[in-house]
Motif scaffolding. Sequence first.
Motif, PDB file in Angstrom:
ATOM      1  N   ASP A   1       4.100  -8.259  49.219  1.00 35.72           N
ATOM      2  CA  ASP A   1       3.914  -9.202  48.111  1.00 35.72           C
ATOM      3  C   ASP A   1       5.074  -9.040  47.132  1.00 35.72           C
ATOM      4  O   ASP A   1       5.052  -8.174  46.247  1.00 35.72           O
ATOM      5  CB  ASP A   1       2.576  -8.933  47.426  1.00 35.72           C
ATOM      6  CG  ASP A   1       2.180 -10.035  46.457  1.00 35.72           C
ATOM      7  OD1 ASP A   1       3.067 -10.786  46.023  1.00 35.72           O
ATOM      8  OD2 ASP A   1       0.986 -10.128  46.124  1.00 35.72           O
ATOM      9  N   VAL A   2       6.078  -9.867  47.281  1.00 35.04           N
ATOM     10  CA  VAL A   2       7.278  -9.759  46.461  1.00 35.04           C
ATOM     11  C   VAL A   2       6.944  -9.939  44.982  1.00 35.04           C
ATOM     12  O   VAL A   2       7.501  -9.264  44.112  1.00 35.04           O
ATOM     13  CB  VAL A   2       8.332 -10.790  46.916  1.00 35.04           C
ATOM     14  CG1 VAL A   2       9.559 -10.760  46.009  1.00 35.04           C
ATOM     15  CG2 VAL A   2       8.741 -10.518  48.369  1.00 35.04           C
ATOM     16  N   GLY A   3       6.007 -10.839  44.684  1.00 30.24           N
ATOM     17  CA  GLY A   3       5.667 -11.112  43.292  1.00 30.24           C
ATOM     18  C   GLY A   3       5.142  -9.901  42.559  1.00 30.24           C
ATOM     19  O   GLY A   3       5.306  -9.783  41.334  1.00 30.24           O
ATOM     20  N   GLN A   4       4.487  -8.960  43.278  1.00 24.92           N
ATOM     21  CA  GLN A   4       3.968  -7.751  42.640  1.00 24.92           C
ATOM     22  C   GLN A   4       5.039  -6.690  42.425  1.00 24.92           C
ATOM     23  O   GLN A   4       4.808  -5.700  41.715  1.00 24.92           O
ATOM     24  CB  GLN A   4       2.829  -7.172  43.475  1.00 24.92           C
ATOM     25  CG  GLN A   4       1.618  -8.064  43.566  1.00 24.92           C
ATOM     26  CD  GLN A   4       1.026  -8.379  42.202  1.00 24.92           C
ATOM     27  OE1 GLN A   4       0.811  -7.494  41.389  1.00 24.92           O
ATOM     28  NE2 GLN A   4       0.790  -9.652  41.943  1.00 24.92           N
ATOM     29  N   LYS A   5       6.205  -6.882  43.028  1.00 32.25           N
ATOM     30  CA  LYS A   5       7.271  -5.887  42.931  1.00 32.25           C
ATOM     31  C   LYS A   5       8.348  -6.253  41.906  1.00 32.25           C
ATOM     32  O   LYS A   5       9.179  -5.421  41.561  1.00 32.25           O
ATOM     33  CB  LYS A   5       7.943  -5.709  44.301  1.00 32.25           C
ATOM     34  CG  LYS A   5       6.984  -5.327  45.415  1.00 32.25           C
ATOM     35  CD  LYS A   5       6.350  -3.975  45.186  1.00 32.25           C
ATOM     36  CE  LYS A   5       5.453  -3.588  46.358  1.00 32.25           C
ATOM     37  NZ  LYS A   5       4.781  -2.291  46.150  1.00 32.25           N
TER      38      LYS A   5
END
Length: 498
Positions: A63-67
């Motif tokens: 999940d790129v958005g959480q990173k």
Amino acid sequence: MGRNTRKRRTPLATKIVAGAAALAVGGGGLVWANFYASAHEDHGGHNRTRSAGAQVATIDCPDVGQKIRDVPDRARGEVDGELATMDSQITNAYQRLATTRRAQAGDSQFVQNTILGPLKDRRKAIIDRIQLEINRAGGKADDNLDELAGCQGRPADQQNGGGQNGGQDDGGQDDGQNGGGQNQDDNGNGAAGPFADDFVDINDVEPNSRDLENGFAANGDGGSTGSFTAVCGVNENNLFNSDNLIVAPGVDNGAHHTHDYVGNQDNSAFSSDEDLANADTSCQNQGDRSTYYWPVLRLQDGTQEFDANDQGGGAEGNVGKILKASQAEIRFVGNQRSDVVAMPKFLRIITGDAKAFTNGVANANSSFSCTGFEDRQVTDKYVLCPEGSQVVRTSNFQSCWDGQNIDSTNHRDHVAFVQRDGSCPNGFQAIPQLQVRLVYDVPAPAVENGQVRNPYAVDGFPEQLHKPITDHNDFINVMDEDLMNEVVDCINRGEDCQ
């Protein structure tokens, strides 16, 4: 049943999945994929022969958005749009996985070569654009985001217990990760999940056994002990859409599943703060224009709903009859250790994780129970209730605020859960805790011989296989200042108001 009919433009993210409906089968739903592999591979010096019965049911992507952290404000819109496009890429890849079972059975490298490899390349291109947009806006993009481009195939019964590793992008599974008893069918209605193993008899749930880090009730015997109840109905206006104004503003079908809305009546992806402030509300107190929303609960009984052929609905595997809650109890409570302070207007909070099956349980929060058994709460199973008892969904929101921001890049860092002693983390202030309790009259599914018929399930991203762990709830505070002050005063005085 009706839906939100506000006219919306069609951004790039929607165009990418516009043709996906042609892949739908059986009532507009998606079947899942079986992948038979026998590749002999070397992992860290040890040769392992992959099981001939390895079943790739879904696609697991970091999940790129959480990173991502510290995105400059002027790049937020572009970054949110790119992340929504990545969600659409995963949806497309999953649909490709779910409709190529014959090819997979005949080619052990089909998943890797045809689905996962190209998906990694497309994700890499978007990550590059995100990094460029952050840097152009004066920020400093993380150079290691490229490590999150690769995805992997996963069976239906293997829940990700931790973070993403992002490094394994092959089409098979290591030993011990095979389907192992999971029933490989689509419940006869084209929906990929839930499955028999996703259900538990409420009598088999131990009282007070739910043990997640999140979701502690904020109020107690000390501190601020009052409550404020918002009476906003159960979506009598039939306001539904598959947008997500918090996570994917400006993106049509940004949620890839249908939401129920109560409170604010202007909840499309294109609603501005001004639109929200000027909208009608279903709440009895007209000073509360807050938006409260959650994924719909469906009975997978073959009913053709209004969205049976739409993106977010049947075309993405969310099929069957939408069940309207018989009760939607919305309550704000206090803090065990201190008074609470007012929430800022337009504060956004997400609790739970719509991608928890692949992301892991770190942000999982919502739970299921039955009326008369609410000392028994379970987060990773749907419950089977005895006759006369109703299904209950409960969400206790984060109740600590950083004192500055109404949102954050990953939509989580600006708020926090109370700690085990009831206090807020250092630098955070206690705010009223939102608690949402939804009650449904759900016909009990039949579970026999490892099969489930007419199950119920929350809507979700198609690749999440309708797992109960993915339930979540969303909130935007649009109370006027006078009402918010009334809420705070009531809670701090220890009174129960509405």
